[in-house]
Design a protein around this motif. Structure first.
Motif, PDB file in Angstrom:
ATOM      1  N   ASN A  20       1.067  29.308 -19.146  1.00 24.38           N
ATOM      2  CA  ASN A  20       1.786  28.049 -19.343  1.00 24.38           C
ATOM      3  C   ASN A  20       1.977  27.261 -18.054  1.00 24.38           C
ATOM      4  N   LYS A  25      -1.691  19.491 -17.228  1.00 29.51           N
ATOM      5  CA  LYS A  25      -1.234  18.359 -18.050  1.00 29.51           C
ATOM      6  C   LYS A  25      -0.694  17.239 -17.161  1.00 29.51           C
ATOM      7  N   ASN A  59       0.657  23.551 -17.741  1.00 30.96           N
ATOM      8  CA  ASN A  59       1.585  22.437 -17.510  1.00 30.96           C
ATOM      9  C   ASN A  59       1.201  21.632 -16.268  1.00 30.96           C
TER      10      ASN A  59
END
Length: 85
Positions: A58, A65, A62
């Motif tokens: 994650n 992103k 992230n």
């Protein structure tokens, strides 16, 4: 960690705004053609697309992103500036 000067400039431009930061994020010069801008956006979007790193956890996803959003915003800003459709 060693990174290229182009990558450093692109990442720095994501977090340190200045008038040319959108161009630096896409790793191009202000004098680039509209076609070069589109190619640069596609290259950077592929480089930082979150789906490319989805298996790495994650935190990495992230970060990707966030970088991908910066690339998209830079491209949108340049398109508006140049009236690119």
């Amino acid at each position: 960690m060693e990174i290229s000067s182009k990558d450093f400039d692109a990442i720095q431009a994501m977090f340190v705004p200045n008038t040319d930061s959108d161009y630096k994020i896409l790793e191009i010069e202000r004098s680039a053609t509209d076609e070069d801008i589109k190619k640069a956006y596609r290259r950077m979007a592929m480089k930082f697309h979150p789906d490319k790193v989805s298996t790495l956890g994650n935190d990495v996803e992230n970060a990707a992103k966030e970088k991908f959003q910066s690339v998209s915003k830079a491209y949108d800003n340049i398109k508006k500036e140049r009236n690119i459709v």
